[in-house]
Design an enzyme around this catalytic site. Structure first.
Site, PDB file in Angstrom:
ATOM      1  N   ARG A 299      44.306  34.564  38.148  1.00 50.38           N
ATOM      2  CA  ARG A 299      43.955  33.727  39.287  1.00 50.38           C
ATOM      3  C   ARG A 299      44.664  32.385  39.097  1.00 50.38           C
ATOM      4  NH1 ARG A 299      39.046  36.017  37.464  1.00 50.38           N
ATOM      5  NH2 ARG A 299      38.070  37.440  38.965  1.00 50.38           N
TER       6      ARG A 299
ATOM      7  N   HIS B 182      47.462  34.721  44.782  1.00 48.79           N
ATOM      8  CA  HIS B 182      46.484  35.804  44.635  1.00 48.79           C
ATOM      9  C   HIS B 182      47.086  37.156  45.003  1.00 48.79           C
ATOM     10  CE1 HIS B 182      42.331  36.142  43.365  1.00 48.79           C
ATOM     11  NE2 HIS B 182      42.170  37.133  44.223  1.00 48.79           N
TER      12      HIS B 182
ATOM     13  N   HIS C  48      36.678  41.884  36.445  1.00 50.48           N
ATOM     14  CA  HIS C  48      35.702  42.202  37.483  1.00 50.48           C
ATOM     15  C   HIS C  48      34.385  42.642  36.850  1.00 50.48           C
ATOM     16  CE1 HIS C  48      38.977  43.178  40.716  1.00 50.48           C
ATOM     17  NE2 HIS C  48      38.714  41.880  40.618  1.00 50.48           N
TER      18      HIS C  48
ATOM     19  N   ARG D  36      48.374  38.728  41.919  1.00 51.33           N
ATOM     20  CA  ARG D  36      47.278  39.352  41.150  1.00 51.33           C
ATOM     21  C   ARG D  36      46.932  40.717  41.749  1.00 51.33           C
ATOM     22  NH1 ARG D  36      42.373  38.551  38.103  1.00 51.33           N
ATOM     23  NH2 ARG D  36      40.508  39.181  39.238  1.00 51.33           N
TER      24      ARG D  36
ATOM     25  N   LYS E  72      36.521  33.473  36.205  1.00 54.55           N
ATOM     26  CA  LYS E  72      35.509  33.466  37.262  1.00 54.55           C
ATOM     27  C   LYS E  72      34.187  33.989  36.708  1.00 54.55           C
ATOM     28  CE  LYS E  72      34.912  34.725  42.097  1.00 54.55           C
ATOM     29  NZ  LYS E  72      35.482  35.460  43.240  1.00 54.55           N
TER      30      LYS E  72
ATOM     31  N   TYR F 151      41.522  48.750  45.173  1.00 51.04           N
ATOM     32  CA  TYR F 151      42.965  48.949  45.017  1.00 51.04           C
ATOM     33  C   TYR F 151      43.386  50.396  45.242  1.00 51.04           C
ATOM     34  CZ  TYR F 151      42.811  44.201  43.307  1.00 51.04           C
ATOM     35  OH  TYR F 151      42.605  42.842  43.221  1.00 51.04           O
TER      36      TYR F 151
END
Length: 278
Positions: A137, A226, A252, A229, A162, A261
């Site tokens: 990120r 992004h 995640h 990514r 994150k 994805y």
């Protein structure tokens, strides 16, 4: 600043700091909460009720604000009453708009290589290369320190990503070579990517670098950090990397976030014959 403008309460800012919210989240919460309290600038915050909040949310809908904007506004309001003032579950009855299910936008590996080839200098090349090759990120790249590069294990440590979670991602041999040359020339002191006079690099500058390099490379869509990514994750999936491994690399919490994805990876569709060609 407008006369009688109400700024975010000090206790709100202190609580955000104690909770160690990411800088972008802090900026967003403060901005959205100030917009809310100035809509009711003649009312004490303690007297604002559920009906008032519904009225405010209705205003946002009428202004055609996005679902994401409205949800973040609700979060910023809930943070004050439930976290700062300690009024648990006060606004759980507030209806939220449905979350928009948009597919991630990706570019091909050849397009990524074109972007790398069209950066203005080695520092810019390292910025684009790290974003893509480690699935970073933008904020994670800004906070990346010299000590986070583990060339022995060919890993990059991402500290407090994150959700304040640490993780490791991949270190590319190609990017490592670029970083070594870059280090000898620029001599950064603490962070991998530093500004002209030292200190952390600007997130806005990173976005400009990526967008300009992509435009110079002849890519017709607007490319963001992004998107690199997203492309990293998609290309790994297309190469046969297990979804769970990709989840770990991206940091995640839920596998459902990573599963999106599969909706854009070419490997999902390669075994399906087009009915027109049957």
């Amino acid at each position: 600043m407008k006369q009688n403008y109400r700024s975010c309460p000090e206790e709100y800012l202190v609580k955000l700091e104690i909770k160690k919210y990411a800088n972008n989240t802090v900026k967003s919460y403060v901005s959205l909460f100030e917009a809310f309290i100035n809509f009711f600038n003649k009312k004490k915050l303690s007297t604002i009720n559920d009906e008032d909040i519904r009225l405010y949310l209705q205003k946002l809908v009428q202004e055609n604000r996005s679902n994401s904007y409205i949800n973040q506004s609700i979060n910023s309001i809930k943070f004050y009453y439930e976290i700062v003032l300690g009024m648990p579950n006060r606004f759980y009855s507030i209806d939220r708009p449905r979350k928009e299910k948009k597919l991630p936008q990706v570019i091909s590996k050849s397009e990524v290589m074109k972007i790398l080839d069209n950066t203005n200098n080695l520092k810019h090349r390292c910025i684009v290369g790290l974003l893509y090759s480690a699935g970073l990120r933008r904020n994670e790249l800004i906070n990346l320190k010299l000590s986070d590069i583990d060339s022995n294990r060919m890993l990059i440590r991402i500290e407090s990503g994150k959700g304040n979670k640490d993780r490791y991602s991949l270190l590319s041999n190609q990017i490592l070579d670029d970083l070594r040359i870059y280090y000898k020339k620029w001599r950064p002191k603490k962070y991998i990517i530093e500004g002209q006079y030292g200190g952390q690099y600007s997130g806005q500058s990173i976005a400009v670098i990526v967008t300009k390099a992509a435009k110079k490379a002849g890519i017709r869509i607007r490319v963001t950090p992004h998107m690199l990514r997203h492309s990293f994750a998609t290309h790994l999936l297309e190469a046969g990397v297990d979804l769970r491994q990709i989840q770990v690399l991206l940091g995640h919490s839920s596998s459902k976030t990573t599963e999106i994805y599969t909706h854009v990876a070419t490997s999902t569709f390669s075994s399906i014959k087009n009915p027109l060609d049957l």
